[in-house]
Design an enzyme around this catalytic site. Structure first.
Site, PDB file in Angstrom:
ATOM      1  N   ASP A  46       0.872  -1.183   0.000  1.00 45.29           N
ATOM      2  CA  ASP A  46       0.000   0.000   0.000  1.00 45.29           C
ATOM      3  C   ASP A  46       0.902   1.224   0.000  1.00 45.29           C
ATOM      4  O   ASP A  46       1.812   1.328   0.839  1.00 45.29           O
ATOM      5  CB  ASP A  46      -0.872   0.030   1.260  1.00 45.29           C
ATOM      6  CG  ASP A  46      -1.950  -1.046   1.250  1.00 45.29           C
ATOM      7  OD1 ASP A  46      -1.852  -2.000   0.458  1.00 45.29           O
ATOM      8  OD2 ASP A  46      -2.891  -0.932   2.055  1.00 45.29           O
ATOM      9  N   ASP A 165     -15.503  -3.779   0.739  1.00 49.17           N
ATOM     10  CA  ASP A 165     -14.860  -3.400   1.997  1.00 49.17           C
ATOM     11  C   ASP A 165     -15.971  -3.135   3.007  1.00 49.17           C
ATOM     12  O   ASP A 165     -16.761  -2.203   2.821  1.00 49.17           O
ATOM     13  CB  ASP A 165     -13.997  -2.149   1.779  1.00 49.17           C
ATOM     14  CG  ASP A 165     -12.976  -2.337   0.657  1.00 49.17           C
ATOM     15  OD1 ASP A 165     -12.480  -3.465   0.502  1.00 49.17           O
ATOM     16  OD2 ASP A 165     -12.702  -1.373  -0.078  1.00 49.17           O
TER      17      ASP A 165
HETATM   18  O1  LIG Z   1      -5.982  -1.219   1.744  1.00 48.17           O
HETATM   19  C1  LIG Z   1      -6.222  -0.397   2.635  1.00 48.17           C
HETATM   20  O2  LIG Z   1      -5.661  -0.449   3.748  1.00 48.17           O
HETATM   21  C2  LIG Z   1      -7.211   0.692   2.367  1.00 48.17           C
HETATM   22  C3  LIG Z   1      -7.488   1.576   3.372  1.00 48.17           C
HETATM   23  C4  LIG Z   1      -8.392   2.594   3.153  1.00 48.17           C
HETATM   24  C5  LIG Z   1      -8.988   2.711   1.920  1.00 48.17           C
HETATM   25  C6  LIG Z   1      -8.728   1.845   0.916  1.00 48.17           C
HETATM   26  C7  LIG Z   1      -7.837   0.808   1.114  1.00 48.17           C
HETATM   27  N1  LIG Z   1      -7.520  -0.107   0.163  1.00 48.17           N
HETATM   28  C8  LIG Z   1      -7.919  -0.314  -1.159  1.00 48.17           C
HETATM   29  O3  LIG Z   1      -8.497   0.753  -1.854  1.00 48.17           O
HETATM   30  C9  LIG Z   1      -9.498   0.244  -2.681  1.00 48.17           C
HETATM   31  C10 LIG Z   1     -10.605   1.175  -2.808  1.00 48.17           C
HETATM   32  O4  LIG Z   1     -10.223   2.315  -3.537  1.00 48.17           O
HETATM   33  P1  LIG Z   1     -11.378   3.122  -4.270  1.00 48.17           P
HETATM   34  O5  LIG Z   1     -12.476   3.224  -3.275  1.00 48.17           O
HETATM   35  O6  LIG Z   1     -11.735   2.300  -5.451  1.00 48.17           O
HETATM   36  O7  LIG Z   1     -10.757   4.416  -4.575  1.00 48.17           O
HETATM   37  C11 LIG Z   1     -10.024  -0.983  -1.992  1.00 48.17           C
HETATM   38  O8  LIG Z   1     -10.441  -1.908  -2.930  1.00 48.17           O
HETATM   39  C12 LIG Z   1      -8.839  -1.492  -1.241  1.00 48.17           C
HETATM   40  O9  LIG Z   1      -8.165  -2.459  -2.023  1.00 48.17           O
END
Ligand SMILES: O=C(O)c1ccccc1N[C@@H]1O[C@H](COP(=O)(O)O)[C@@H](O)[C@H]1O
EC number: 5.3.1.16
Length: 276
Positions: A46, A165
């Protein structure tokens, strides 16, 4: 504390596949083609502010930094990873992006890359796919732009995964800061649109080393015939063995983050643990 009860429609659909699997004309293993396979492991990188970080519960401000994301990714590749789960956290939180660093990491990988964070429209999807990643993982867009997501699923097939999520059974978007609807209703919609796979994260477990939410994963697997990648909470080789035990139910892979960075076990040990 009891778990929220899914709506009647979902309960009916969740029970039916499990009851009917052995009578399914294709049989249990053809319904989940990966079911005879070992659990895939996806070490996570990340990226926030150009650094590889881990968060607790995905909360901004809880970062522990682990240095250069390219070095981290190369470490997992050298250790035998077949997949990398690569996240642009700034793009997910809306605090900028790490596009150049992310593209650099993908270019350096000989292994498959699942890319997520901030992929929400044609421009960000095109940029993500142009990195050469194997597939992208959509989060917020699946909650806020359902028509666009249906369109890109139709166009790109299994290059698109959706990240579910959740806190309890409520989906969260925009860096996991906003509610985005019911898990099982969204899953039914995405199934009907042909979504190829789901990455299911229990936010309450993510970054905590408390063990994965096996009940949630079982429930999601019972509600869909699409493969599920488990995310959040892995703390030990026993957790990975427990997830490997869910492969016949539809769990295809597991994302491993904090446990690897905290050296709870090595990736080599993890790969060995799920190989039998
Ligand atoms: O992976 C994390 O710790 C995380 C924490 C907070 C937000 C997102 C996180 N991870 C990844 O981001 C995508 C979502 O991104 P978006 O909403 O499409 O912009 C999610 O699938 C997690 O893999």
């Amino acid at each position: 504390m009891g778990h929220p009860v899914p709506p009647r429609e979902v309960r009916r659909r969740r029970r039916a596949p499990a009851d009917q699997l052995d009578r399914h004309p294709l049989g249990r293993e053809d319904r989940h083609p990966m079911s005879t396979h070992r659990l895939e492991l996806l070490p996570a990188v990340d990226v926030r502010d150009g650094q590889a970080v881990r968060l607790v519960h995905g909360e901004s401000g809880t970062e522990t930094s682990y240095g250069d994301p390219l070095e981290a990714a190369l470490t997992w590749q050298r250790a035998g990873a077949e997949w990398l789960h690569l996240v642009d956290l700034d793009a997910a939180f809306g605090t900028g992006d790490n596009r150049e660093r992310i593209a650099e990491v993908v270019r350096a990988m000989d292994i498959k890359v699942e890319l997520s964070g901030g992929i929400r429209d044609d421009e960000t999807l095109a940029a993500a796919l142009a990195t050469g990643c194997t597939r992208v993982n959509l989060g917020t867009a699946a909650l806020e732009s359902p028509e666009w997501v249906a369109k890109v699923i139709a166009e790109h097939g299994d290059k698109i995964a959706v990240g579910l999520d959740v806190r309890g059974t409520t989906l969260r978007g925009r860096g996991w800061t906003r509610d985005g609807g019911d898990l099982y209703e969204t899953l039914a919609r995405l199934d009907s649109e042909g979504c190829a796979r789901y990455v299911v994260t229990d936010i309450a477990k993510d970054g905590t080393l408390q063990g994965p939410n096996l009940e949630l994963l079982r429930n999601v697997c019972a509600a869909t015939d699409r493969p599920v990648v488990a995310s959040g909470g892995v703390s030990s080789l026993d957790d990975l063995r427990a997830l490997a035990g869910l492969v016949p139910e539809g769990v295809e892979g597991a994302i491993v983050g904090k446990a690897l960075y905290a050296k709870a076990f090595t990736l080599e040990e993890a790969l060995e643990a799920v190989s039998r």
